[in-house]
Design a protein around this motif. Structure first.
Motif, mmCIF file in Angstrom:
data_model
loop_
_atom_site.group_PDB
_atom_site.id
_atom_site.type_symbol
_atom_site.label_atom_id
_atom_site.label_comp_id
_atom_site.label_asym_id
_atom_site.label_seq_id
_atom_site.Cartn_x
_atom_site.Cartn_y
_atom_site.Cartn_z
ATOM 1 N N UNK A 513 25.354 39.943 12.169
ATOM 2 C CA UNK A 513 24.496 40.208 10.977
ATOM 3 C C UNK A 513 23.224 40.293 11.321
ATOM 4 N N UNK A 514 22.156 40.849 10.741
ATOM 5 C CA UNK A 514 20.927 40.960 11.112
ATOM 6 C C UNK A 514 20.168 39.771 10.591
ATOM 7 N N UNK A 515 19.173 39.323 11.358
ATOM 8 C CA UNK A 515 18.253 38.021 11.144
ATOM 9 C C UNK A 515 17.117 38.492 10.497
ATOM 10 N N UNK A 516 16.764 38.370 9.177
ATOM 11 C CA UNK A 516 15.446 38.983 8.715
ATOM 12 C C UNK A 516 14.400 37.992 9.005
ATOM 13 N N UNK A 520 12.299 37.437 1.783
ATOM 14 C CA UNK A 520 11.862 38.618 0.971
ATOM 15 C C UNK A 520 12.461 40.072 1.634
ATOM 16 N N UNK A 521 12.348 40.085 2.832
ATOM 17 C CA UNK A 521 12.492 41.475 3.427
ATOM 18 C C UNK A 521 13.916 42.245 3.214
ATOM 19 N N UNK A 522 14.826 41.128 2.638
ATOM 20 C CA UNK A 522 16.274 41.700 2.276
ATOM 21 C C UNK A 522 16.040 42.780 0.960
ATOM 22 N N UNK A 523 16.765 43.801 1.196
ATOM 23 C CA UNK A 523 16.544 44.701 0.064
ATOM 24 C C UNK A 523 17.065 44.126 -1.405
ATOM 25 N N UNK A 524 18.172 43.441 -1.347
ATOM 26 C CA UNK A 524 18.499 42.910 -2.410
ATOM 27 C C UNK A 524 17.799 41.424 -3.086
ATOM 28 N N UNK A 525 16.824 41.210 -2.231
ATOM 29 C CA UNK A 525 16.325 39.916 -2.632
ATOM 30 C C UNK A 525 15.717 39.622 -4.003
ATOM 31 N N UNK A 526 15.289 40.393 -4.408
ATOM 32 C CA UNK A 526 14.721 40.277 -5.742
ATOM 33 C C UNK A 526 15.628 40.223 -6.958
ATOM 34 N N UNK A 527 16.782 40.538 -6.752
ATOM 35 C CA UNK A 527 17.774 40.622 -7.967
ATOM 36 C C UNK A 527 18.960 39.789 -7.560
ATOM 37 N N UNK A 528 19.270 39.529 -6.417
ATOM 38 C CA UNK A 528 20.607 38.857 -5.926
ATOM 39 C C UNK A 528 21.046 37.750 -6.808
ATOM 40 N N UNK A 547 19.798 48.947 6.499
ATOM 41 C CA UNK A 547 18.101 49.025 5.596
ATOM 42 C C UNK A 547 17.193 49.089 6.599
ATOM 43 N N UNK A 548 17.354 47.883 7.319
ATOM 44 C CA UNK A 548 16.098 47.400 8.211
ATOM 45 C C UNK A 548 15.617 48.680 9.192
ATOM 46 N N UNK A 549 16.900 49.294 9.740
ATOM 47 C CA UNK A 549 16.585 50.214 10.838
ATOM 48 C C UNK A 549 15.935 51.644 10.020
#
Ligand code: BGC
Length: 835
Positions: A513-516, A520-528, A547-549
């Motif tokens: 898995x990616x280590x952000x 806040x960098x995770x695309x679903x962060x705001x609504x998860x 997403x990150x790439x």
């Protein structure tokens, strides 16, 4: 579909009531027998990284004890090995322990996609990538079933969060559903052929997974050819008849006979075709038949319960402990190693200070239904003391669960200041990640971070050893001399960590898995896990590195990253649409192993399409002696060049010129080759052809964190359901207990009592029990009766609902009279001749 013809004779002898009775548990872990026809009761048990066979009270939260069993590394850890053979060996060991204990169904592997790093059960799942998750799950399943014990691929499907897991509606578009969330299950089912699949608690696009005919019938059985049995998650049945029609055969645990009567009534009233019931019963009979031989080969009669003192699997434990150590060693990830700080030389003069509570009290597994009672535990501290290193002392340095202790920190600093190297053991504590609870943030506890800062300030090399089943922010990453991630390495993890630190084992694990850098960098962060009723997967296919790439965001460590004490060279890459061949050379002076990853880049670098930049399409792990070269041949995944076409509801090959990349991580591409792909029989017009015409540009740019409700509604092609339950109104069976929050009267009091008891239990140092209170809040009222093992009946539940809906006294009266009626009925049942 159950093979009715094969089991016709037995089916014809069963009464309708008997058939219905086979469709739900007789107890927490067993199905009901039909003695007169020789149909046995079968025993099911958790779980994914060790057998949890309970001999006393049953529960699915890891509260009551279970027999000692080998505790292997959890799935999140094993996934870092990228080693399908290892997964098969671990699966086989689990199958052997299960068979010896008369367990016919082992409830694992868990293979949901890690959509967000805060998901509470990430430690139990493999990866953010479906190819990796599905391939490892398939191997695990083959291993378990090689002992005649059924595996259970779970939780099908889109079980992306723990918050409101029993009621949440996971809203996901067709592309993401098939390419991300179902793809791992497709691989696990087609390549692993599990005898059972466990449906998840949640809804998927409006329908409970367990009642979702599209998922359970069209996709699972028709498309993928699944020929086994679908079991509910524990207490996951909602509408029994709808579940049967969709394809679920077994409701667990016992439902007090209530739902069996529903089935009989439904057949009598023509709401359920008896032929459907026969199919489901045939599926159960088939499962019994498949698992029968192991019962006779094993040491125990079927379903028998052994005394805790002497588990029947005890003879296997020594060898399995060794396997647990080896599995952990193959899964540990070396994240940093500046100036070749590691390995530390045993017998050398360097004074090594061991600091951090996790060295003395390791965290080696997660909490909840997967909790294993290990046969033994190796503490890192003890293994280090036995390793030949000059250990100058040990100090815990901080208290678990974040409480401040200056005294501990001071003692640790004193010890550390006189050392040549500091081994600092940090991690997530037992209360931080558990089934039923999503994490609140992605940080380590403040007291751990503060201690780390003080230790770095000493100017002595600090080697950080991490414990935890999911990513944490690592603000100190640039200051550490080295970082070793043990994840949750099982009962032998302490030994494996010492072996890696001293170089007895050369680490070869890579992150699954990616280590952000930050949450806040995770695309679903705001609504998860924020909304009450729905979980909108607005980021669609852009999960993890996809997403990150795509947006080129820096990450702390990319997907697939991991270092070694040696180095590898990639050469001579040749690719065809079916596979890639290349040569890997160990260019260092110690033996080591490399996880070689194959990514496929979409035509035109996917900049102009609703498509990830690159996707994992193959991998292998190769072990090499110093200087050794080997050619490896890696097959490309079945859908390596396809997209799932939302409108056609099928995979479509996209023609074009593709780059096949051989890589050491998703951001460390070592070699590339081009392949030309011609369209299949039913080509997609272009890479974006699967997208609706209303597609928002954010799905092309990948900036999905900007996707609005309208953008997402455009993607799924229908208006979004409300994210919240109607405000006010009465609480119904569908509501969860958590929704009593903020209401007055008894409802508010109920919430307050459960919520407060968590704080009390935490204060008493009982994190596992504290977690169960959070879990209890997530239970919908409908499941209270179903999961009470007969203590609460449906009429009693009606009373409870009156109580929480402001009719307290009416509710109490109803509850009381229903309880008395139930008691009388039980007495009459026990003494049928009375009165
Ligand atoms: C979990 C399952 C588990 C079951 C039985 C549920 O709470 O979601 O994974 O197998 O309990 O313990």
């Amino acid at each position: 579909m159950g093979d009715v013809a094969k089991h016709r004779e037995l089916l014809s002898k069963l009464t309708r009531e008997e058939k219905a009775s086979l469709m739900s548990g007789g107890s927490y872990w067993q199905t009901k027998p039909i003695a007169r026809l020789g149909i046995p009761s079968i025993l099911l048990a958790d779980g994914p990284h060790g057998l949890r066979k309970q001999t006393g009270g049953g529960d699915h939260l890891g509260v009551n004890r279970s027999l000692p069993a080998t505790c292997f590394p959890t799935a999140a850890t094993l996934a870092n090995s990228w080693d399908a053979d290892l997964l098969e060996r671990v699966g086989s060991a689990l199958g052997a322990e299960a068979a010896a204990e008369g367990v016919r169904v082992l409830l694992g592997p868990g293979l949901n996609i890690k959509r967000n790093p805060l998901a509470g059960r990430n430690f139990e799942y493999f990866s953010e990538d479906p190819l990796l998750a599905g391939t490892l799950a398939a191997s695990f399943i083959r291993g378990v079933q090689s002992h005649g014990v059924a595996a259970s691929a779970k939780h099908f499907a889109v079980n992306s969060q723990e918050t409101r897991r029993m009621t949440i509606d996971e809203i996901v578009d067709e592309r993401a559903l098939h390419e991300i969330y179902l793809e791992g299950f497709r691989i696990a089912v087609t390549a692993g052929k599990p005898w059972t699949v466990m449906s998840s608690y949640n809804r998927v696009n409006g329908t409970y997974a367990n009642e979702h005919r599209g998922l359970l019938h069209e996709i699972l059985r028709r498309r993928w050819g699944f020929d086994g049995l679908v079991v509910t998650d524990w207490g996951g049945n909602n509408d029994r008849v709808a579940g049967l029609i969709a394809g679920n055969a077994l409701e667990m645990p016992a439902a007090g006979g209530e739902t069996d009567r529903e089935i009989v009534r439904a057949v009598a009233g023509a709401a359920l075709d008896e032929a459907v019931l026969d199919e489901r019963v045939a599926e159960l009979l088939e499962l019994i038949e498949r698992t029968e031989p192991a019962q006779h080969a094993g040491t125990l009669p079927e379903g028998s319960i052994t005394a805790e003192a002497a588990p029947a699997s005890a003879g296997l434990h020594d060898a399995h402990h060794e396997l647990a150590v080896a599995a952990a060693g193959r899964s540990i990830v070396l994240l940093e190693n500046r100036l070749r700080t590691l390995p530390l030389a045993p017998g050398g003069p360097a004074r090594v200070a061991v600091v951090g509570d996790f060295a003395g009290t390791p965290r080696y597994q997660g909490a909840g239904s997967s909790l294993v009672n290990p046969t033994r535990i190796v503490r890192p501290l003890d293994a280090l003391r036995d390793s030949g290193l000059h250990i100058s002392g040990y100090e815990p340095g901080f208290s678990r669960r974040g409480s401040q202790s200056r005294g501990r920190a001071r003692r640790a600093l004193r010890l550390a200041s006189e050392a040549d190297v500091i081994l600092l053991f940090l991690g997530l504590d037992e209360a931080a990640e558990a089934e039923g609870i999503d994490r609140e943030h992605m940080r380590l506890a403040d007291n751990q971070l503060a201690l780390a800062d003080e230790l770095f300030a000493l100017g002595i090399p600090v080697v950080v050893v991490l414990a935890g089943g999911a990513p944490v922010e690592l603000p100190f990453a640039d200051q550490a001399a080295a970082i070793v991630h043990g994840y949750l390495p099982g009962q032998g993890g302490g030994q494996a960590i010492a072996d890696v630190l001293t170089g007895r084992v050369n680490p070869g694990g890579k992150l699954a898995e990616s280590y952000p850098v930050r949450y806040a960098d995770v695309p679903s962060a705001a609504s998860y896990a924020q909304a009450e009723a729905t979980a909108e997967h607005r980021e669609s296919i852009y999960v993890g590195y996809r997403y990150f790439d795509k947006v080129g965001l820096p990450v702390r460590y990319p997907f697939g990253h991991g270092l070694s004490y040696t180095s590898f060279e990639y050469s001579d890459l040749v690719a065809t649409p079916e596979h890639a061949r290349l040569t890997i050379t160990n260019t260092g002076d110690v033996a080591g192993s490399e996880v070689v990853q194959l990514y496929v880049e979409a035509p035109g670098l996917a900049e102009h399409a609703f498509r990830a930049v690159r996707e994992l399409r193959g991998f292998c792990r190769v072990d090499l002696a110093p200087g050794e070269s080997r050619e490896v041949r890696i097959p490309l995944a079945e859908h390596a060049f396809d997209v799932f076409h939302g409108t056609d509801r099928d995979w479509r090959r996209v023609a074009g010129s593709y780059t096949i990349q051989a890589a050491a991580s998703s951001r460390d591409i070592r070699a590339a080759a081009t392949v030309e792909i011609v369209a299949g029989d039913r080509p997609a017009r272009d890479a974006a052809a699967s997208a609706p015409t209303t597609l928002s540009p954010h799905y092309v740019s990948g900036r999905v964190e900007l996707a609005s409700s309208d953008d997402f509604a455009g993607l799924i092609g229908r208006p979004l359901p409300s994210p919240d339950w109607p405000v006010g109104g009465r609480l119904t069976r569908e509501h969860s207990i958590a929704q009593t929050r903020g209401r007055g009267g008894f409802a508010g009091l109920l919430y307050f009592a459960i919520d407060r008891s968590r704080a009390v239990l935490l204060a008493l140092g009982r994190p596992l029990q504290a977690n169960t209170t959070r879990y209890a809040l997530e239970i919908p009222f409908r499941s209270v009766a179903r999961m009470s093992n007969g203590l609460m009946t449906e009429p009693m539940l009606d009373g409870l609902l009156l109580m929480v809906n402001g009719e307290f006294f009416r509710g109490v009266r109803k509850l009381w009279s229903a309880w008395r009626a139930e008691r009388a009925a039980r007495r009459a049942h026990r003494n049928p001749t009375d009165g």
